[in-house]
Design a protein around this motif. Sequence first.
Motif, PDB file in Angstrom:
ATOM      1  N   CYS A   1       4.762  -9.133  59.864  1.00  0.00           N
ATOM      2  CA  CYS A   1       5.259  -7.668  59.912  1.00  0.00           C
ATOM      3  C   CYS A   1       6.639  -7.826  58.982  1.00  0.00           C
ATOM      4  CB  CYS A   1       5.267  -6.881  61.033  1.00  0.00           C
ATOM      5  SG  CYS A   1       3.602  -6.388  61.807  1.00  0.00           S
ATOM      6  N   LYS A   2       7.349  -8.709  59.500  1.00  0.00           N
ATOM      7  CA  LYS A   2       8.561  -8.956  59.022  1.00  0.00           C
ATOM      8  C   LYS A   2       8.870  -9.134  57.471  1.00  0.00           C
ATOM      9  CE  LYS A   2      12.755 -11.814  59.248  1.00  0.00           C
ATOM     10  NZ  LYS A   2      13.540 -13.001  60.079  1.00  0.00           N
ATOM     11  N   GLN A   3       7.812  -9.988  57.073  1.00  0.00           N
ATOM     12  CA  GLN A   3       7.583 -10.044  55.555  1.00  0.00           C
ATOM     13  C   GLN A   3       6.885  -9.206  54.741  1.00  0.00           C
ATOM     14  OE1 GLN A   3       8.687 -12.965  53.906  1.00  0.00           O
ATOM     15  NE2 GLN A   3       9.545 -13.429  55.805  1.00  0.00           N
ATOM     16  N   ILE A   4       6.002  -8.289  55.337  1.00  0.00           N
ATOM     17  CA  ILE A   4       5.610  -6.969  54.743  1.00  0.00           C
ATOM     18  C   ILE A   4       6.777  -6.041  54.479  1.00  0.00           C
ATOM     19  CG2 ILE A   4       4.329  -4.911  55.066  1.00  0.00           C
ATOM     20  CD1 ILE A   4       2.249  -7.046  56.707  1.00  0.00           C
ATOM     21  N   ASP A   5       7.512  -6.042  55.428  1.00  0.00           N
ATOM     22  CA  ASP A   5       8.702  -4.944  55.219  1.00  0.00           C
ATOM     23  C   ASP A   5       9.878  -5.512  54.318  1.00  0.00           C
ATOM     24  OD1 ASP A   5      10.275  -2.681  56.586  1.00  0.00           O
ATOM     25  OD2 ASP A   5      11.675  -4.176  56.451  1.00  0.00           O
TER      26      ASP A   5
ATOM     27  N   GLY B   1       8.986  -7.135  51.668  1.00  0.00           N
ATOM     28  CA  GLY B   1       8.406  -7.401  50.376  1.00  0.00           C
ATOM     29  C   GLY B   1       8.272  -5.868  49.904  1.00  0.00           C
ATOM     30  N   ALA B   2       8.230  -4.776  50.618  1.00  0.00           N
ATOM     31  CA  ALA B   2       8.354  -3.530  50.282  1.00  0.00           C
ATOM     32  C   ALA B   2       9.690  -3.429  49.985  1.00  0.00           C
ATOM     33  CB  ALA B   2       7.948  -2.752  51.572  1.00  0.00           C
ATOM     34  N   TRP B   3      10.814  -3.804  50.437  1.00  0.00           N
ATOM     35  CA  TRP B   3      12.089  -3.602  50.008  1.00  0.00           C
ATOM     36  C   TRP B   3      12.296  -4.274  48.559  1.00  0.00           C
ATOM     37  CZ3 TRP B   3      15.697  -0.462  51.418  1.00  0.00           C
ATOM     38  CH2 TRP B   3      15.906   0.155  52.682  1.00  0.00           C
ATOM     39  N   ALA B   4      11.702  -5.600  48.410  1.00  0.00           N
ATOM     40  CA  ALA B   4      11.731  -6.172  47.062  1.00  0.00           C
ATOM     41  C   ALA B   4      10.859  -5.395  46.083  1.00  0.00           C
ATOM     42  CB  ALA B   4      11.172  -7.442  47.287  1.00  0.00           C
ATOM     43  N   GLU B   5      10.019  -4.717  46.535  1.00  0.00           N
ATOM     44  CA  GLU B   5       9.296  -3.918  45.462  1.00  0.00           C
ATOM     45  C   GLU B   5       9.857  -2.523  45.259  1.00  0.00           C
ATOM     46  OE1 GLU B   5       5.157  -3.911  46.519  1.00  0.00           O
ATOM     47  OE2 GLU B   5       4.984  -6.224  46.363  1.00  0.00           O
ATOM     48  N   GLU B   6      10.870  -2.271  46.091  1.00  0.00           N
ATOM     49  CA  GLU B   6      11.745  -0.791  45.820  1.00  0.00           C
ATOM     50  C   GLU B   6      10.769   0.099  46.331  1.00  0.00           C
ATOM     51  OE1 GLU B   6      13.365  -0.646  41.880  1.00  0.00           O
ATOM     52  OE2 GLU B   6      14.731  -2.548  42.287  1.00  0.00           O
TER      53      GLU B   6
END
Length: 63
Positions: A30-34, A36-41
């Motif tokens: 879940c931490k990595q999903i979040d 990734g969402a920030w990285a993909e803006e």
Amino acid sequence: MMTVVNCPTCAAKVEWTEANKYRPFCSERCKQIDLGAWAEEKYTIPAADPFEDPLADEDNKPQ
């Protein structure tokens, strides 16, 4: 009394303790999903246009 929060990604109940190294997330996944969402803006923070003068007269604004 132990604080319990919802994981921001999956909404699972998470105990807010030092033993949970992923808090506020329930897991590394879940931490990595979040992250990734920030990285993909996918998340945005609203902001005012830095080039717009909030004190400018409406009649004198450039077109």
